[in-house]
Design a protein around this motif. Structure first.
Motif, PDB file in Angstrom:
ATOM      1  N   VAL A 191       0.860  -1.173   0.000  1.00 44.82           N
ATOM      2  CA  VAL A 191       0.000   0.000   0.000  1.00 44.82           C
ATOM      3  C   VAL A 191       0.901   1.228   0.000  1.00 44.82           C
ATOM      4  N   ILE A 192       0.638   2.145  -0.905  1.00 45.07           N
ATOM      5  CA  ILE A 192       1.408   3.385  -0.989  1.00 45.07           C
ATOM      6  C   ILE A 192       0.642   4.462  -0.231  1.00 45.07           C
ATOM      7  N   CYS A 193       1.305   5.047   0.741  1.00 51.29           N
ATOM      8  CA  CYS A 193       0.606   5.967   1.639  1.00 51.29           C
ATOM      9  C   CYS A 193       1.419   7.245   1.832  1.00 51.29           C
ATOM     10  N   THR A 194       0.796   8.375   1.539  1.00 50.97           N
ATOM     11  CA  THR A 194       1.366   9.673   1.867  1.00 50.97           C
ATOM     12  C   THR A 194       0.389  10.348   2.838  1.00 50.97           C
ATOM     13  N   LYS A 195       0.630  11.600   3.148  1.00 52.71           N
ATOM     14  CA  LYS A 195      -0.222  12.267   4.129  1.00 52.71           C
ATOM     15  C   LYS A 195      -1.671  12.337   3.665  1.00 52.71           C
ATOM     16  N   TYR A 196      -1.874  12.568   2.370  1.00 51.24           N
ATOM     17  CA  TYR A 196      -3.233  12.770   1.861  1.00 51.24           C
ATOM     18  C   TYR A 196      -3.674  11.743   0.826  1.00 51.24           C
ATOM     19  N   LEU A 197      -2.822  10.769   0.552  1.00 49.81           N
ATOM     20  CA  LEU A 197      -3.110   9.810  -0.511  1.00 49.81           C
ATOM     21  C   LEU A 197      -2.832   8.392  -0.046  1.00 49.81           C
ATOM     22  N   LYS A 198      -3.748   7.475  -0.386  1.00 50.64           N
ATOM     23  CA  LYS A 198      -3.524   6.051  -0.179  1.00 50.64           C
ATOM     24  C   LYS A 198      -3.847   5.319  -1.476  1.00 50.64           C
ATOM     25  N   ILE A 199      -2.917   4.444  -1.884  1.00 51.58           N
ATOM     26  CA  ILE A 199      -3.115   3.636  -3.081  1.00 51.58           C
ATOM     27  C   ILE A 199      -3.018   2.168  -2.696  1.00 51.58           C
ATOM     28  N   TYR A 200      -4.045   1.405  -3.055  1.00 50.93           N
ATOM     29  CA  TYR A 200      -4.079  -0.037  -2.824  1.00 50.93           C
ATOM     30  C   TYR A 200      -3.947  -0.712  -4.186  1.00 50.93           C
ATOM     31  N   PRO A 201      -2.704  -1.041  -4.607  1.00 47.66           N
ATOM     32  CA  PRO A 201      -2.480  -1.520  -5.975  1.00 47.66           C
ATOM     33  C   PRO A 201      -3.264  -2.778  -6.337  1.00 47.66           C
ATOM     34  N   GLU A 202      -3.322  -3.747  -5.426  1.00 47.40           N
ATOM     35  CA  GLU A 202      -4.004  -5.001  -5.756  1.00 47.40           C
ATOM     36  C   GLU A 202      -5.499  -4.798  -5.961  1.00 47.40           C
ATOM     37  N   SER A 232      -8.252   5.383 -15.197  1.00 50.08           N
ATOM     38  CA  SER A 232      -7.935   4.343 -16.168  1.00 50.08           C
ATOM     39  C   SER A 232      -6.693   3.593 -15.678  1.00 50.08           C
ATOM     40  N   PRO A 233      -6.391   2.419 -16.251  1.00 49.57           N
ATOM     41  CA  PRO A 233      -5.189   1.693 -15.841  1.00 49.57           C
ATOM     42  C   PRO A 233      -3.911   2.510 -15.985  1.00 49.57           C
ATOM     43  N   LYS A 234      -3.805   3.298 -17.056  1.00 50.82           N
ATOM     44  CA  LYS A 234      -2.589   4.102 -17.264  1.00 50.82           C
ATOM     45  C   LYS A 234      -2.511   5.244 -16.254  1.00 50.82           C
ATOM     46  N   GLU A 235      -3.631   5.890 -15.974  1.00 42.80           N
ATOM     47  CA  GLU A 235      -3.642   6.964 -14.974  1.00 42.80           C
ATOM     48  C   GLU A 235      -3.282   6.407 -13.607  1.00 42.80           C
ATOM     49  N   PHE A 236      -3.818   5.237 -13.289  1.00 44.57           N
ATOM     50  CA  PHE A 236      -3.507   4.587 -12.012  1.00 44.57           C
ATOM     51  C   PHE A 236      -2.013   4.284 -11.923  1.00 44.57           C
ATOM     52  N   ALA A 237      -1.440   3.760 -13.011  1.00 43.97           N
ATOM     53  CA  ALA A 237      -0.017   3.421 -13.013  1.00 43.97           C
ATOM     54  C   ALA A 237       0.853   4.660 -12.860  1.00 43.97           C
ATOM     55  N   ILE A 238       0.508   5.735 -13.570  1.00 42.87           N
ATOM     56  CA  ILE A 238       1.287   6.975 -13.462  1.00 42.87           C
ATOM     57  C   ILE A 238       1.232   7.529 -12.043  1.00 42.87           C
ATOM     58  N   LEU A 239       0.048   7.562 -11.453  1.00 43.80           N
ATOM     59  CA  LEU A 239      -0.090   8.060 -10.086  1.00 43.80           C
ATOM     60  C   LEU A 239       0.693   7.189  -9.109  1.00 43.80           C
ATOM     61  N   THR A 240       0.640   5.884  -9.295  1.00 39.64           N
ATOM     62  CA  THR A 240       1.359   4.966  -8.408  1.00 39.64           C
ATOM     63  C   THR A 240       2.858   5.201  -8.468  1.00 39.64           C
ATOM     64  N   LYS A 290      10.021  10.373 -20.811  1.00 34.79           N
ATOM     65  CA  LYS A 290      10.592   9.143 -21.363  1.00 34.79           C
ATOM     66  C   LYS A 290      10.595   8.028 -20.330  1.00 34.79           C
ATOM     67  N   LYS A 291      10.953   8.367 -19.092  1.00 34.58           N
ATOM     68  CA  LYS A 291      10.996   7.350 -18.041  1.00 34.58           C
ATOM     69  C   LYS A 291       9.599   6.837 -17.728  1.00 34.58           C
ATOM     70  N   LEU A 292       8.614   7.727 -17.685  1.00 38.42           N
ATOM     71  CA  LEU A 292       7.242   7.295 -17.432  1.00 38.42           C
ATOM     72  C   LEU A 292       6.731   6.405 -18.560  1.00 38.42           C
ATOM     73  N   LEU A 293       7.077   6.729 -19.798  1.00 36.47           N
ATOM     74  CA  LEU A 293       6.693   5.868 -20.921  1.00 36.47           C
ATOM     75  C   LEU A 293       7.274   4.471 -20.753  1.00 36.47           C
ATOM     76  N   GLU A 294       8.537   4.409 -20.350  1.00 32.41           N
ATOM     77  CA  GLU A 294       9.191   3.110 -20.166  1.00 32.41           C
ATOM     78  C   GLU A 294       8.536   2.310 -19.044  1.00 32.41           C
ATOM     79  N   LEU A 295       8.233   2.985 -17.921  1.00 27.73           N
ATOM     80  CA  LEU A 295       7.678   2.290 -16.768  1.00 27.73           C
ATOM     81  C   LEU A 295       6.232   1.853 -16.983  1.00 27.73           C
TER      82      LEU A 295
END
Length: 237
Positions: free
Chosen positions: A136-147, A162-170, A183-188
Motif C-alpha cells: 500500500v502506498i501511503c502519503t499524508k493525503y493519498l492512499k493507493i491499494y495496488p491489488e 484508467s489503468p494508465k492513470e492509475f499506473a502513473i499516479l502509483t 521518457k521514463k514514465l513511458l518506459e515504466l
C-alpha cells in the motif's frame, strides 16, 4: 489470442483478417459501435484485445472506448484512425485506450504493436513490475491499494482512473518529490516496446489531474523541460 475488431471499412477488415489468420489468432468482427459494444459486453472475458476504429456508425470509437472501460479496466484497447482525427485520438486515450495506430499503417506494424501490448499486459498482470504492487502506498493525503486498484485522495475514493492513470499516479506517489521524465514514465508504464511519443504522457497526466482536483488541490507538478512529480509540499487542508 482472441481479438474483437470494431471496424466499418470492408477493405481494411479483409486485410486485417488475412494477418490474423496468418498469426492463427481468433477474432470477431463488428461493423458499427453499437454492435461492437454488445459483443464485448456479452463476451468480456473472452477478448485479449480490442481494435476500435474512431469513425464508426451508430456509436463512435471514443464512446466505444468509454463503454468498454466502464466494464473493464484490464482489456487492452488499440484505436485506429487517420492522423487528421488527432482530437478523437487524444479523447480515446483520455477515456482509457492503451494506444493508437494512425492510418495509413502497415499491417506488419499493427501485428507488432498487438504482440508488444499483449506481452506487456501479461507482464503487468504476472509480475507488476515497477509498481510496488504488493505494498500500500501511503502519503499524508493519498492512499493507493495496488491489488485492489483503489485510490483514496483527500479522504475520498477516486474510482474513475484508467489503468494508465492509475499506473502513473502509483509511480509518482511511490517516490514523492522525485521528478520523472516523460521518457521514463513511458518506459515504466508502457514498456520499452511503446511506439508513441511523449505527448501520450501529457494527455494522461492532464486527465489524471482533472480527476484528482475534483476532490483536492494540485499535487502533480510539472517540472518544465524535465517531467512530472508528486508533491504535497503546498498541500494545506
Amino acid at each position: 489470442m482472441n481479438i474483437l475488431l470494431i471496424e466499418k471499412e470492408e477493405a481494411i477488415i479483409q486485410i486485417l483478417e488475412a494477418f490474423f489468420m496468418k498469426e492463427k489468432w481468433n477474432y470477431d468482427i463488428a461493423t458499427d459501435g453499437v454492435i461492437g459494444t454488445k459483443m464485448y459486453s456479452l463476451n468480456k472475458n473472452k477478448y485479449n484485445l480490442v481494435l476500435v476504429d474512431v469513425e464508426l456508425p451508430s456509436l463512435d470509437g471514443v464512446e466505444v472506448v468509454k463503454y468498454i472501460r466502464n466494464i473493464s479496466l484490464e482489456t487492452p484497447i488499440l484505436v485506429l484512425a487517420e492522423k487528421k482525427f488527432e482530437e478523437e485520438l487524444i479523447s480515446s486515450l483520455q477515456q482509457g485506450a492503451d494506444g493508437y495506430l494512425a492510418r495509413p499503417f502497415s499491417p506488419l506494424l499493427m501485428v507488432a504493436r498487438i504482440k508488444a501490448l499483449y506481452r506487456r499486459i501479461n507482464l503487468e498482470r504476472g509480475k507488476r513490475v515497477n509498481l510496488n504492487i504488493e505494498q500500500v502506498i501511503c502519503t499524508k493525503y493519498l492512499k493507493i491499494y495496488p491489488e485492489k486498484h483503489k485510490v483514496i485522495f483527500n479522504k475520498q475514493e477516486i474510482n474513475s482512473l484508467s489503468p494508465k492513470e492509475f499506473a502513473i499516479l502509483t509511480i509518482l506517489a511511490s517516490s514523492p518529490t522525485q521528478v520523472f521524465s516523460r521518457k521514463k514514465l513511458l518506459e515504466l508504464v508502457w514498456g520499452n516496446e511503446y511506439f508513441g511519443d511523449a505527448r501520450t504522457i501529457d494527455t494522461h497526466v492532464k486527465t489524471l489531474r482533472q480527476k484528482l482536483e475534483k476532490v483536492g488541490p494540485h499535487v502533480i507538478i510539472t517540472v518544465w523541460g524535465v517531467g512530472y512529480k508528486y508533491d504535497e509540499l503546498n498541500f494545506d487542508i
